[in-house]
Scaffold this motif. Structure first.
Motif, PDB file in Angstrom:
ATOM      1  N   PRO A  90       0.915  -1.335  -0.083  1.00  0.00           N
ATOM      2  CA  PRO A  90      -0.085   0.082  -0.056  1.00  0.00           C
ATOM      3  C   PRO A  90       0.895   1.309   0.040  1.00  0.00           C
ATOM      4  O   PRO A  90       0.471   2.220  -0.768  1.00  0.00           O
ATOM      5  CB  PRO A  90      -0.820   0.005   1.456  1.00  0.00           C
ATOM      6  CG  PRO A  90      -0.937  -1.572   1.367  1.00  0.00           C
ATOM      7  CD  PRO A  90       0.416  -2.062   1.116  1.00  0.00           C
ATOM      8  N   GLU A  91       1.906   1.269   0.761  1.00  0.00           N
ATOM      9  CA  GLU A  91       2.918   2.650   0.895  1.00  0.00           C
ATOM     10  C   GLU A  91       3.571   2.547  -0.492  1.00  0.00           C
ATOM     11  O   GLU A  91       3.558   3.987  -0.830  1.00  0.00           O
ATOM     12  CB  GLU A  91       3.854   2.293   1.875  1.00  0.00           C
ATOM     13  CG  GLU A  91       3.236   2.406   3.391  1.00  0.00           C
ATOM     14  CD  GLU A  91       2.353   1.001   3.761  1.00  0.00           C
ATOM     15  OE1 GLU A  91       2.647   0.167   3.032  1.00  0.00           O
ATOM     16  OE2 GLU A  91       1.648   1.348   4.839  1.00  0.00           O
ATOM     17  N   HIS A  92       3.896   1.839  -1.209  1.00  0.00           N
ATOM     18  CA  HIS A  92       4.538   1.699  -2.542  1.00  0.00           C
ATOM     19  C   HIS A  92       3.591   2.449  -3.478  1.00  0.00           C
ATOM     20  O   HIS A  92       3.996   3.301  -4.192  1.00  0.00           O
ATOM     21  CB  HIS A  92       5.046   0.309  -2.809  1.00  0.00           C
ATOM     22  CG  HIS A  92       5.598   0.531  -4.374  1.00  0.00           C
ATOM     23  ND1 HIS A  92       7.040   0.992  -4.550  1.00  0.00           N
ATOM     24  CD2 HIS A  92       5.209   0.197  -5.568  1.00  0.00           C
ATOM     25  CE1 HIS A  92       7.374   0.960  -5.953  1.00  0.00           C
ATOM     26  NE2 HIS A  92       6.077   0.571  -6.541  1.00  0.00           N
ATOM     27  N   ILE A  93       2.261   1.930  -3.653  1.00  0.00           N
ATOM     28  CA  ILE A  93       1.609   2.252  -4.358  1.00  0.00           C
ATOM     29  C   ILE A  93       1.063   3.874  -3.994  1.00  0.00           C
ATOM     30  O   ILE A  93       1.001   4.642  -4.870  1.00  0.00           O
ATOM     31  CB  ILE A  93       0.127   1.771  -4.390  1.00  0.00           C
ATOM     32  CG1 ILE A  93       0.415   0.302  -4.972  1.00  0.00           C
ATOM     33  CG2 ILE A  93      -0.990   2.389  -5.199  1.00  0.00           C
ATOM     34  CD1 ILE A  93      -0.641  -0.836  -4.913  1.00  0.00           C
ATOM     35  N   ALA A  94       0.977   4.298  -2.791  1.00  0.00           N
ATOM     36  CA  ALA A  94       0.487   5.460  -2.557  1.00  0.00           C
ATOM     37  C   ALA A  94       1.528   6.491  -2.786  1.00  0.00           C
ATOM     38  O   ALA A  94       1.148   7.743  -3.117  1.00  0.00           O
ATOM     39  CB  ALA A  94       0.469   5.419  -0.855  1.00  0.00           C
ATOM     40  N   ALA A  95       2.989   6.302  -2.688  1.00  0.00           N
ATOM     41  CA  ALA A  95       4.186   6.972  -2.925  1.00  0.00           C
ATOM     42  C   ALA A  95       3.980   7.356  -4.420  1.00  0.00           C
ATOM     43  O   ALA A  95       4.172   8.444  -4.754  1.00  0.00           O
ATOM     44  CB  ALA A  95       5.422   6.351  -2.449  1.00  0.00           C
ATOM     45  N   ARG A  96       3.794   6.297  -5.285  1.00  0.00           N
ATOM     46  CA  ARG A  96       3.613   6.538  -6.957  1.00  0.00           C
ATOM     47  C   ARG A  96       2.713   7.355  -7.413  1.00  0.00           C
ATOM     48  O   ARG A  96       2.533   8.258  -7.966  1.00  0.00           O
ATOM     49  CB  ARG A  96       3.770   5.100  -7.491  1.00  0.00           C
ATOM     50  CG  ARG A  96       4.985   4.358  -7.128  1.00  0.00           C
ATOM     51  CD  ARG A  96       6.075   4.827  -7.860  1.00  0.00           C
ATOM     52  NE  ARG A  96       6.902   5.816  -7.042  1.00  0.00           N
ATOM     53  CZ  ARG A  96       7.640   5.471  -6.022  1.00  0.00           C
ATOM     54  NH1 ARG A  96       7.804   4.266  -5.333  1.00  0.00           N
ATOM     55  NH2 ARG A  96       8.251   6.559  -5.464  1.00  0.00           N
ATOM     56  N   TYR A  97       1.235   6.883  -6.409  1.00  0.00           N
ATOM     57  CA  TYR A  97       0.275   7.582  -6.780  1.00  0.00           C
ATOM     58  C   TYR A  97       0.313   9.181  -6.416  1.00  0.00           C
ATOM     59  O   TYR A  97      -0.429  10.052  -7.066  1.00  0.00           O
ATOM     60  CB  TYR A  97      -1.255   7.224  -5.960  1.00  0.00           C
ATOM     61  CG  TYR A  97      -1.774   5.957  -6.912  1.00  0.00           C
ATOM     62  CD1 TYR A  97      -1.319   5.195  -7.893  1.00  0.00           C
ATOM     63  CD2 TYR A  97      -3.087   5.413  -6.668  1.00  0.00           C
ATOM     64  CE1 TYR A  97      -1.558   4.222  -8.788  1.00  0.00           C
ATOM     65  CE2 TYR A  97      -3.506   4.356  -7.598  1.00  0.00           C
ATOM     66  CZ  TYR A  97      -2.876   3.919  -8.287  1.00  0.00           C
ATOM     67  OH  TYR A  97      -3.479   2.870  -9.057  1.00  0.00           O
ATOM     68  N   ALA A  98       0.866   9.593  -5.296  1.00  0.00           N
ATOM     69  CA  ALA A  98       1.001  10.931  -4.804  1.00  0.00           C
ATOM     70  C   ALA A  98       1.745  11.735  -5.740  1.00  0.00           C
ATOM     71  O   ALA A  98       1.627  12.876  -6.054  1.00  0.00           O
ATOM     72  CB  ALA A  98       1.745  10.914  -3.466  1.00  0.00           C
TER      73      ALA A  98
END
Length: 198
Positions: free
Chosen positions: A180-188
């Motif tokens: 979730p954190e990896h996706i969140a960083a890319r999506y941000a």
């Protein structure tokens, strides 16, 4: 048994039924799920559901209400975390995405079973969704006014930002290789490009 112990046991049973309903609705859809399915998943008799909840639709409403209340708080807290629109947007998208990935089963139900709600409950949930959308749009508008974002249509940009997280409930899996954190960083990072951050 004391009143407190009885209340505690009833609360625990209601929570078990809600958890079972989330799993059943996610797997079979609202219309494909029976009250018997929910009760069995909770380890209870079919009649037990009606002791604690008026209907299957009420369970869906409670799940949806809780999810939308949580997201509205999350969005408002993230926006309030910084006066800088870009920093606030990065935090909103990060927190929104992490929540939708971690609770992908629940968010799938919350976002994709809305049509099964009663008209009164649907109107209430639509109002919460409107408040979430409005908060995001106002953040984008604030960024445009400050010269930090460059987008011709803040409302459409806001819709695109929300869809980034909402759609995770449909496709995210715990064993999918992205945290979730990896996706969140890319999506941000993508979010800042969507709004034309300078």
């Amino acid at each position: 048994m004391t009143d407190t112990a009885e209340h505690s046991r009833a609360d625990a049973t209601r929570a078990r039924l809600l958890d079972a309903a989330v799993s059943a609705f996610a797997e079979k859809g609202f219309h494909g799920t029976t009250t018997r399915d929910i009760a069995a998943a909770a380890g209870l008799s079919p009649a037990a559901l009606y002791v604690h909840h008026r209907s299957k639709e009420e369970l869906l409403y409670l799940i949806s209400r809780s999810g939308h209340d949580h997201v509205l708080r999350l969005v408002r807290d993230a926006i309030a975390s910084s006066d800088d629109p870009a920093t606030a947007l990065r935090r909103v998208v990060h927190d929104f995405v992490v929540f939708h990935a971690r609770d992908h089963t629940g968010t799938r139900v919350v976002n994709y079973e809305l049509a099964a709600l009663s008209p009164e409950h649907l109107a209430e949930i639509r109002e919460l969704r409107h408040q979430i959308e409005q908060a995001i749009r106002q953040l984008v508008e604030r960024g445009v006014a400050a010269g930090v974002f460059d987008t011709p249509d803040p409302r459409m940009a806001g819709a695109a930002l929300l869809s980034l997280g909402i759609d995770l409930g449909r496709w995210y899996r715990d064993d999918g290789g992205w945290s979730p954190e990896h996706i969140a960083a890319r999506y941000a990072e993508m979010a800042l490009r969507i709004v034309g951050a300078r």
